[in-house]
Design an enzyme around this catalytic site. Sequence first.
Site, PDB file in Angstrom:
ATOM      1  N   ALA A  66       0.873  -1.176   0.000  1.00  0.00           N
ATOM      2  CA  ALA A  66       0.000   0.000   0.000  1.00  0.00           C
ATOM      3  C   ALA A  66       0.906   1.220   0.000  1.00  0.00           C
ATOM      4  CB  ALA A  66      -0.869  -0.029   1.247  1.00  0.00           C
ATOM      5  N   GLY A 112       0.627  -4.993   0.867  1.00  0.00           N
ATOM      6  CA  GLY A 112      -0.545  -5.039  -0.016  1.00  0.00           C
ATOM      7  C   GLY A 112      -0.251  -5.705  -1.348  1.00  0.00           C
ATOM      8  N   GLU A 115      -0.596  -9.278  -0.608  1.00  0.00           N
ATOM      9  CA  GLU A 115      -2.028  -9.484  -0.346  1.00  0.00           C
ATOM     10  C   GLU A 115      -2.823  -9.496  -1.655  1.00  0.00           C
ATOM     11  OE1 GLU A 115      -1.860  -6.333   2.652  1.00  0.00           O
ATOM     12  OE2 GLU A 115      -2.913  -7.713   3.996  1.00  0.00           O
ATOM     13  N   GLU A 135       4.546  -5.218   7.300  1.00  0.00           N
ATOM     14  CA  GLU A 135       3.773  -4.161   7.963  1.00  0.00           C
ATOM     15  C   GLU A 135       4.221  -3.863   9.393  1.00  0.00           C
ATOM     16  OE1 GLU A 135       2.491  -6.422   5.959  1.00  0.00           O
ATOM     17  OE2 GLU A 135       0.975  -5.486   4.681  1.00  0.00           O
TER      18      GLU A 135
HETATM   19  N1  COA Z   1       4.671   3.095  -0.506  1.00  0.00           N
HETATM   20  C1  COA Z   1       5.107   4.273  -1.001  1.00  0.00           C
HETATM   21  N2  COA Z   1       6.255   4.413  -1.668  1.00  0.00           N
HETATM   22  C2  COA Z   1       6.995   3.301  -1.835  1.00  0.00           C
HETATM   23  C3  COA Z   1       6.626   2.047  -1.342  1.00  0.00           C
HETATM   24  C4  COA Z   1       5.387   1.973  -0.653  1.00  0.00           C
HETATM   25  N3  COA Z   1       4.922   0.827  -0.167  1.00  0.00           N
HETATM   26  N4  COA Z   1       7.585   1.149  -1.649  1.00  0.00           N
HETATM   27  C5  COA Z   1       8.547   1.813  -2.327  1.00  0.00           C
HETATM   28  N5  COA Z   1       8.187   3.116  -2.442  1.00  0.00           N
HETATM   29  C6  COA Z   1       8.939   4.182  -3.111  1.00  0.00           C
HETATM   30  C7  COA Z   1      10.145   4.620  -2.292  1.00  0.00           C
HETATM   31  O1  COA Z   1       9.724   5.531  -1.258  1.00  0.00           O
HETATM   32  C8  COA Z   1      10.984   5.280  -3.353  1.00  0.00           C
HETATM   33  O2  COA Z   1      10.433   6.547  -3.626  1.00  0.00           O
HETATM   34  P1  COA Z   1      11.385   7.856  -3.748  1.00  0.00           P
HETATM   35  O3  COA Z   1      12.270   7.543  -4.920  1.00  0.00           O
HETATM   36  O4  COA Z   1      10.385   8.934  -4.008  1.00  0.00           O
HETATM   37  O5  COA Z   1      12.121   7.942  -2.452  1.00  0.00           O
HETATM   38  C9  COA Z   1      10.734   4.378  -4.568  1.00  0.00           C
HETATM   39  O6  COA Z   1       9.503   3.710  -4.321  1.00  0.00           O
HETATM   40  C10 COA Z   1      11.821   3.338  -4.776  1.00  0.00           C
HETATM   41  O7  COA Z   1      11.953   2.587  -3.572  1.00  0.00           O
HETATM   42  P2  COA Z   1      13.328   2.436  -2.748  1.00  0.00           P
HETATM   43  O8  COA Z   1      12.954   2.171  -1.315  1.00  0.00           O
HETATM   44  O9  COA Z   1      14.219   3.590  -3.028  1.00  0.00           O
HETATM   45  O10 COA Z   1      13.916   1.132  -3.445  1.00  0.00           O
HETATM   46  P3  COA Z   1      14.911   0.071  -2.779  1.00  0.00           P
HETATM   47  O11 COA Z   1      15.375  -0.797  -3.888  1.00  0.00           O
HETATM   48  O12 COA Z   1      15.938   0.758  -1.933  1.00  0.00           O
HETATM   49  O13 COA Z   1      13.999  -0.807  -1.775  1.00  0.00           O
HETATM   50  C11 COA Z   1      12.032  -2.001  -1.108  1.00  0.00           C
HETATM   51  C12 COA Z   1      12.962  -1.597  -2.269  1.00  0.00           C
HETATM   52  C13 COA Z   1      10.817  -2.713  -1.713  1.00  0.00           C
HETATM   53  C14 COA Z   1      12.744  -2.971  -0.157  1.00  0.00           C
HETATM   54  C15 COA Z   1      11.593  -0.755  -0.327  1.00  0.00           C
HETATM   55  O14 COA Z   1      11.071   0.186  -1.263  1.00  0.00           O
HETATM   56  C16 COA Z   1      10.530  -0.990   0.713  1.00  0.00           C
HETATM   57  O15 COA Z   1      10.835  -1.494   1.778  1.00  0.00           O
HETATM   58  N6  COA Z   1       9.280  -0.583   0.452  1.00  0.00           N
HETATM   59  C17 COA Z   1       8.199  -0.648   1.386  1.00  0.00           C
HETATM   60  C18 COA Z   1       7.709  -2.067   1.553  1.00  0.00           C
HETATM   61  C19 COA Z   1       6.626  -2.109   2.598  1.00  0.00           C
HETATM   62  O16 COA Z   1       6.821  -1.888   3.782  1.00  0.00           O
HETATM   63  N7  COA Z   1       5.414  -2.412   2.145  1.00  0.00           N
HETATM   64  C20 COA Z   1       4.289  -2.580   3.007  1.00  0.00           C
HETATM   65  C21 COA Z   1       3.460  -1.359   2.978  1.00  0.00           C
HETATM   66  S1  COA Z   1       2.023  -1.558   3.989  1.00  0.00           S
END
Ligand code: COA
Length: 260
Positions: A66, A112, A115, A135
């Site tokens: 999400a 999400g 999910e 989460e």
């Molecule tokens: N919501 C909003 N933005 C998200 C996102 C999410 N769930 N997942 C990734 N993004 C965004 C990042 O903020 C970043 O944006 P920016 O360039 O404006 O800063 C962009 O997507 C790229 O992600 P980044 O984190 O820089 O890539 P990475 O390769 O370093 O890491 C992940 C990849 C997937 C490990 C990491 O993005 C992450 O942990 N995301 C969240 C996962 C999460 O907790 N999901 C559950 C949500 S309820």
Amino acid sequence: MAYSFISIDQQDAVLVLTIQRPDQLNALNKATIEELNLALNEADQNTSIRCVIITGSGTKAFVAGADIKEFAGFSVEQGEALSRDGHNLLFNRVENMSKPVIAAVNGFALGGGLELAMSCHFRYASENAKLGLPEVTLGVIPGYGGTQRLAQLVGKGKAMEMITSAQMIGAAEAKEWGLVNQVVPQEELLNTCMTIAQKIATNSPRAISAALRSVLSGYSYAESGLNTEIKEFGECFGTADFKEGTTAFMEKRKPTFEGK
Ligand code: COA
């Protein structure tokens, strides 16, 4: 209908829905959920479509969850509504489609994202896929059906481990656990999904929808679990842990939780 966050491609009787937010790793904001709902409603009505594939754009992510930036400032009431609306518009909508929906998991399927994949009737993954429910690192719980559907798919013990540890698993482990049915190189993923979708499209649509309803009716006990999840998810939004978890994500640092 012109969509901004998804693209739609019909090949014979198969509809491919692709989430198009690659710079945000296809995170599900409200508008994307609403567009998917519209596209799914149309696909359900359209008798020329017999199978649907959902995937993410780019080579890195299916859906990374999400949209954390969108919900970070939400109240308890807004958090509860986010979860309830998500269930109604997308996650239960996918599961209750009258035709099979396949998830083509082409990279990160987190929160999400996993999910959404679990709401689909079955999943194929690319070798680079990583799946998890992170989460609790944000001070919240899975709120789009993950607490129920993960336990159904991999069993209670593995679901408890994945949800509480927030650890991701790779594609091979996901296959071993029964979370995905097949793992293929990324460049073969869509074609592999297309092959099974075309096979499904030759079978009786009437019998298939009856089969989907019958399989799912065996899991109707999860209804009360979903209602508990919605309420618990909303309550997390009123906590200091949620504020710390979401702030830490946006500040790109590790959170420190006090359990409040
Ligand atoms: N919501 C909003 N933005 C998200 C996102 C999410 N769930 N997942 C990734 N993004 C965004 C990042 O903020 C970043 O944006 P920016 O360039 O404006 O800063 C962009 O997507 C790229 O992600 P980044 O984190 O820089 O890539 P990475 O390769 O370093 O890491 C992940 C990849 C997937 C490990 C990491 O993005 C992450 O942990 N995301 C969240 C996962 C999460 O907790 N999901 C559950 C949500 S309820």
